[in-house]
Scaffold this active site. Structure first.
Site, PDB file in Angstrom:
ATOM      1  CG  ASN A 180      -0.337  -0.047   2.458  1.00 55.60           C
ATOM      2  OD1 ASN A 180       0.937  -0.527   2.501  1.00 55.60           O
ATOM      3  ND2 ASN A 180      -0.987   0.156   3.611  1.00 55.60           N
ATOM      4  CD  GLU A 277       2.132  -1.004  10.520  1.00 53.53           C
ATOM      5  OE1 GLU A 277       0.827  -1.301  10.836  1.00 53.53           O
ATOM      6  OE2 GLU A 277       2.361  -0.290   9.415  1.00 53.53           O
ATOM      7  CB  CYS A 311      -2.347  -1.013   8.454  1.00 53.13           C
ATOM      8  SG  CYS A 311      -1.084   0.046   8.602  1.00 53.13           S
ATOM      9  CD  GLU A 491       8.282   0.533  10.553  1.00 50.59           C
ATOM     10  OE1 GLU A 491       8.957  -0.133   9.994  1.00 50.59           O
ATOM     11  OE2 GLU A 491       7.069   0.673  10.107  1.00 50.59           O
TER      12      GLU A 491
END
Length: 517
Positions: A180, A277, A311, A491
Site C-alpha cells: 500500500n 506493524e 492498516c 517505526e
C-alpha cells in the site's frame, strides 16, 4: 500527447528510461530490466526460477514479469550486505548523516518521477503519491539529523571506576514491506537502519516490486557502500530464506497478522529481534459536541485514503446518537462526490485497488454485510470509468454502511478497502468498552470539544497511535506501531533508533581487583 501536469517532467524521466519504456500516461509503462539490486547494481537472481506478472491496477494490464529470488540469491545479498556493513558501521554518525541527506535531496529532486511510478504500480492517486514521496525524503532527513546524536551514557562508580554504554549497530537487517505504501515503507525502515550503521536487505511485496529499486539506486548515488541496501524480489519462500538466514540480525515486517505470526516464528529460531506493524480495525469515536465538518473530514480521511487500503484506518466509526442522522447524511453526501478514475489525473482522489482478487474480496465483505443486516448507504459496487483504457481496472465506489452492529463481520474483520461502518453509541463508558473489544490495537481517534474527555478517552483506548480531532496524520517525528495483535516495536521518531541498535555496557575498573577467593 502527455497529460498537462506532466509535460515539464520529461527531462527528469531520463534517468528512469534505461530500464523502462514509459510515459506519464496511464497504460504505457513496460518493465524491461531486472528488479533485484545487489552490490550496487540491478541484477537477475542467480536462482530465479519462478516468475510473476506485474499488473497496473488502473488498467488491469500486465506491465511485465520479474523473477523471484531463491536461497542462493538471498545468500549472495546477505554476503554483499555483510561486506558493506563492515565499511558503513565504522563511519561516524555525521558521515552517515551526510549520505542520508544527499539521498533525501535526490528523492526531492525526483519527486514527480517516483510518485508517478508509485501511482502506476499501486493505483493510488498521484495527489497522494506525491505526499508519500514527501514523507519519504522527510524521513531520511529526520534520521540524518539523529545519526550524529546516537550516543551512550557515562556512569560514575565508586573509587574512580566508571562504566559507559555504547549504542551499536545490529548488522544486516531485513525489511519486508507492504504494497500500500511501497516507497514510503522502504524509507521508514531503511532510514533508521542506515542511520544506526546497519546494512539492509529489502523485500517488497510482489504486487509492487518496482519503486523500491529506485530507492536502492538513489542510495548508491548518494554514496552508501555497494551492497549496503540490497533488494530481493519474491514471495513467501524468499521471505523465509531471509528470516532464517544465520547472518541476518533483525527483521522488520509490515503486513497482515497471519504473515506476521509466521515471520515471528521463523525469526524466533535464530533469536532475531522482530518489529511487526500489522493490521488494524481501529475505532473513530465522534461525540455529539464535535464540530460536525471536522468530524466528517476526519472520518473521510480515516477511511478512504489509498482506496481504504491503510492498516491504521478508523473503519469502525462510532457516532453519538444525538448527531447520528446529521453526521451520516453529510458523510454520504461527501463520499458520493469523491472523484474516482485515472490515478494520474490531477483531480482524481480515488484510484484503483491493488488487484482483481483484492477488489473481489472487498466487494464480498459488502455482500456479507448486507446479508447480516447492514444497509448500504452509498457505493459498494464496481466502478467502470468512462475512459475505455481503464475498463479493466480494479475500481469500486467508496462505501458507507449503516445499521451496523458490533457482531457483524464487516465490523470485526479488517476489510482493507474503501468501506466505512457507522455504529451509534450513547455513553462514553459504553463506547470505550466496544471500541476496545477487538484483537487489534493499531490506532484510534476521538472527536470532541471537551478536552478533558478527549485525553480521558485516548488514555483508555488500547491502541498504539491515537488522534484527537484529526486522523491519519503521521509525521516522521512520531513513533508508529500497535498494541495487541497489531504488532510490536515502533517505526519513526526517536524510538525507531532503539529498534535498529543494541546497547553494550562497558565496566572500567580504575583500582585493584578484589577477590573473595
Amino acid at each position: 500527447m502527455l497529460p498537462r501536469h506532466s509535460l515539464f517532467l520529461l527531462p527528469r524521466f531520463c534517468s528512469f528510461l534505461p530500464f523502462a519504456t514509459m510515459s506519464s500516461k496511464t497504460g504505457t509503462f513496460l518493465l524491461q530490466q531486472p528488479l533485484n539490486y545487489r552490490a550496487g547494481a540491478r541484477i537477475q537472481p542467480v536462482d530465479g526460477s519462478h516468475s510473476e506478472e506485474v499488473n497496473e491496477p488502473a488498467t488491469g494490464r500486465v506491465m511485465g514479469k520479474f523473477l523471484f529470488s531463491g536461497e542462493k540469491e538471498v545468500d549472495l545479498a546477505v554476503q554483499s550486505a555483510k561486506a558493506a556493513f563492515k565499511i558503513w558501521s565504522q563511519k561516524s554518525g555525521m558521515e552517515r548523516s551526510r549520505v542520508l541527506l544527499e539521498a533525501a535531496r535526490i528523492i526531492r529532486e525526483r519527486r514527480e518521477e517516483i510518485a508517478t511510478m508509485e501511482t502506476i504500480n499501486n493505483g493510488k492517486s498521484i495527489f497522494e503519491a506525491r505526499v508519500d514521496i514527501d514523507i519519504s525524503w522527510q524521513c531520511l532527513e529526520y534520521y540524518a539529523g539523529l545519526a550524529g546524536a546516537i550516543a551512550g551514557q557515562h556512569i560514575q562508580l565508586p573509587g574512580g571506576s566508571f562504566a559507559y554504554t555504547r549504542r551499536e549497530a545490529l548488522g544486516v537487517c531485513v525489511g519486508i514491506g507492504a504494497w500500500n505504501y511501497p516507497f514510503q515503507i522502504a524509507c521508514w525502515k531503511s532510514a533508521p537502519a542506515l542511520a544506526c550503521g546497519n546494512a539492509m536487505i529489502y523485500k517488497p511485496s510482489p504486487l509492487t516490486p518496482i519503486s523500491v529499486v529506485m530507492l536502492a539506486e538513489i542510495f548508491t548515488q548518494a554514496g552508501v557502500p555497494n551492497g549496503l541496501f540490497n533488494v530481493v524480489q519474491g514471495g513467501a519462500a524468499t521471505g523465509q530464506f531471509l528470516c532464517q538466514h544465520q547472518d541476518v540480525s533483525k527483521v522488520s515486517f509490515t503486513g497482515s497478522v497471519p504473515t506476521g505470526i509466521k515471520i515471528m516464528e521463523m525469526s524466533a529460531k535464530g533469536i532475531k529481534p522482530v518489529t511487526l506493524e500489522l493490521g488494524g480495525k481501529s475505532p473513530l469515536i465522534i461525540f455529539s459536541d464535535s464540530i460536525l465538518e471536522n468530524a466528517v473530514n476526519g472520518a473521510l480521511m480515516a477511511n478512504f485514503l489509498t482506496q481504504g487500503e491503510v492498516c491504521c484506518n478508523g473503519t469502525r466509526v462510532f457516532v453519538q446518537r444525538e448527531i447520528l442522522e446529521a453526521f451520516t447524511k453529510e458523510v454520504v453526501k461527501r463520499t458520493q462526490k469523491i472523484k474516482i478514475g485515472d490515478p494520474l489525473l490531477e483531480d482524481t482522489r480515488m484510484g484503483a485497488l491493488i488487484s482483481r482478487p483484492h477488489l473481489e474480496r472487498v466487494l464480498g465483505f459488502i455482500t456479507q454485510a448486507k446479508e447480516q443486516g447492514a444497509k448500504v448507504l452509498c457505493g459498494g459496487e464496481p466502478y467502470v470509468p468512462d475512459d475505455p483504457k481503464l475498463k479493466n481496472g480494479y475500481y469500486m465506489r467508496p462505501c458507507v454502511l449503516g445499521d451496523c452492529r458490533d457482531d457483524m463481520t464487516c465490523v470485526k474483520e479488517e476489510i482493507f478497502g474503501p468501506v466505512m461502518s457507522i455504529l451509534p453509541f450513547d455513553t462514553e463508558e459504553e463506547v470505550l468498552e466496544r471500541a476496545n473489544n477487538t484483537t487489534f490495537g493499531l490506532a484510534g481517534g476521538v472527536f470532541t470539544r471537551d478536552i478533558q474527555r478527549a485525553h480521558r478517552v485516548v488514555a483508555a483506548l488500547q491502541a498504539g497511535i491515537c488522534f484527537i480531532n484529526n486522523y491519519n496524520v503521521s509525521p516522521v517525528e512520531l513513533p508508529f506501531g500497535g498494541y495487541k495483535m497489531s504488532g510490536f516495536g515502533r517505526e519513526n521518531g526517536q524510538a525507531g533508533i532503539e529498534y535498529y541498535s543494541q546497547l553494550k555496557t562497558v565496566c572500567v575498573e580504575m583500582g585493584d581487583v578484589e577477590s573473595v577467593f
